[in-house]
Scaffold this active site. Structure first.
Site: not given
Length: 514
Positions: A56, A83-84, A170, A172, A225, A229, A370
């Site tokens: 953060g 991290c934070y 990080h 990730e 649409s 998705d 996605k």
């Protein structure tokens, strides 16, 4: 309903929070993201196998900095701070954090100094990691020890007696070597979470939830649409309630060339779903007349979508639910429902819904990325030509026309979009790209065509590579491909005399221009 072992991620505002979730799910372990302010009872009710504190932007030594809920240590589960998340854990446990004399951003070399650390088990003693911090741990809390360092600061600590772990880097992000292995050590070995989450598991769980929500006689309409998705959402709901779902495709007049014909062929003829098409192009153009602000465009389009769905629901009769293909990145970028992450833009699926909405929402893909949606679609048997399509914004070409949306500008952009896709496919690059599209700019420039002076529009071409749309890099398209795209656009689309290529990455830019 099957209950999966769960890892809870507490969001302290990092734009990487969702990437942590993706990495955990890639390990086959189910995870959920909750805001740092979640009640401890809410967390405990999920019976987590472990907690992850995200990064953060705050500094823990400031009074207003976010803190984990009181009682988090009493859950008695392994905790990993990133991290934070590391810094707030240190502060909570009696250690000390300070502003670093030299901030660390980008790549750094990590040295593991504790050979028996379970978090670094099986990893090299040195490897590259990705940093993004301006504070550092000055003093480790009682019971803790340093397990890894860089040249600038200690970068990992642990307290084995309380199963607490923290890293300053990080794991990730793709730039951290062995980040996936480190997360596996934590999630699988330390938390001992079962790796039983998969697209097939998503299908079973969502079908059960949909049936429970809709009941034995309830009916739903689906906001179809034509994209990946909404198609996967419709297929999931169809598996749950069959003919009691009616798919509504709204031809907004803001769609790609030939989109209506493709949608009707795919969903009515091939997938055999109940499909109703509504021609509403004139209504959308009228609603957008004179509108320039992109947020207002999205809200107006979203409102009109809902109006039309309500009208169709009344015509169909008995519909109580509205199915939407909302994805996790849509939610994150639209509203800070899961933590203090910054609001970036309103997505028409989740923002600005009128209060008079008479339909309850079904969003079976709301927690998925996605790539996970495509995997679910393959499990459901949807055609690859549909699943492999590039993302297309819900508001359509309206947010790729910078400035006012008019019939003439839609014509220009639609023709340009078709040519761009043809050339990308001809070059064999379509499947390598996350998105490739054209943007019509509110700028005219002088040109020369047939020995005559022209004063026509500038068109921007945007092509990016990405995994999930949360971060993206501009695609290095071959010069000969760009040259042919530019030649055809200027030669074949009346109203364009100049083509530019967007070389911005996300962040700092977004993928779409509006």
């Amino acid at each position: 309903m099957v209950r999966h072992d769960t890892v809870i991620i507490l969001d302290f505002g990092s734009q990487y929070t969702q990437l942590i979730a993706r990495r955990v799910r890639e390990l086959g372990v189910y995870c959920e993201i909750l805001p740092y302010s979640a009640k401890i009872e809410e967390i405990a009710a999920r019976a987590p196998k472990g907690l992850i504190f995200s990064g953060g932007p705050a500094s823990v030594y400031r009074a207003e900095s976010p803190r984990p809920p009181k009682g988090w240590q009493e859950l008695r589960v392994p905790v990993l701070g990133i991290c934070y998340g590391l810094q707030v854990m240190v502060e909570e446990l009696g250690g000390e954090v300070e502003a670093a004399p030299a901030r660390e951003y980008g790549r750094a070399r990590l040295r593991v100094v504790a050979d028996d650390s379970p978090l670094f088990k099986g990893l090299p003693r040195e490897f590259d990691v990705w940093m993004s911090h301006g504070d550092r741990v000055r003093r480790v809390p009682p019971g803790g020890r340093v397990t890894a360092t860089t040249d600038e600061a200690l970068n990992a600590i642990e307290d084995l007696s309380n199963c607490l772990f923290g890293v300053q880097f990080h794991p990730e992000v793709a730039h951290t070597a062995h980040g996936r292995d480190l997360l596996r050590n934590f999630v699988i070995d330390i938390c001992q979470a079962r790796a039983d989450w998969s697209p097939a598991a998503v299908i079973g769980a969502q079908v059960e939830r949909i049936r429970e929500a809709v009941g034995e006689r309830g009916r739903a309409i689906c906001a179809l649409s034509g994209g990946v998705d909404s198609a996967v959402a419709a297929a999931l709901v169809h598996q749950a309630i069959g003919e009691r779902q009616t798919c509504i495709f709204v031809d907004t007049g803001l769609l790609r060339d030939g989109e209506r014909e493709r949608v009707e062929d795919w969903f009515k003829n091939r997938l055999r779903l109940n499909l109703r098409t509504v021609a509403a192009g004139d209504r959308f153009l009228e609603r957008l007349q004179g509108v320039i602000d992109p947020e207002l465009k999205r809200r107006l389009i979203g409102h009109l979508f809902i109006e039309i769905f309500e009208e169709e629901a009344r015509r169909i009769g008995g519909a109580e639910f509205l199915v939407q293909g909302t994805l996790y990145p849509d939610v994150i970028e639209s509203v800070s429902v899961r933590g203090p992450s910054a609001v970036i833009k309103t997505h028409h699926n989740v923002g600005g819904l009128p209060e008079r909405l008479n339909l309850r929402l079904l969003e079976p893909l709301r927690e998925l990325f996605k790539d996970e949606v495509r995997a679910v679609g393959r499990e459901l048997g949807l055609p690859e030509e549909l699943l492999g399509r590039h993302p297309f914004p819900g508001p359509g070409l309206a947010v790729r026309i910078i400035g006012e949306v008019t019939e003439e500008r839609v014509r220009i952009l639609r023709a340009a979009d078709r040519i761009l896709e043809e050339e990308i496919r001809r070059a064999g690059l379509y499947d390598e790209l996350w998105q490739a599209f054209a943007v019509l700019l509110p700028v005219s420039t002088v040109g020369v065509m047939g020995d005559e002076r022209t004063y026509e529009r500038v068109l921007a071409v945007r092509a990016v590579t990405s995994v999930d749309g949360m971060t993206a890099d501009w695609a290095r398209l071959p010069h000969e491909v760009l040259a042919e795209i530019s030649r055809r656009l200027v030669a074949e689309v009346r109203g364009i005399n100049r083509v530019v290529y967007d070389i911005s990455s996300k962040p700092p830019s977004t993928i779409e221009w509006e």
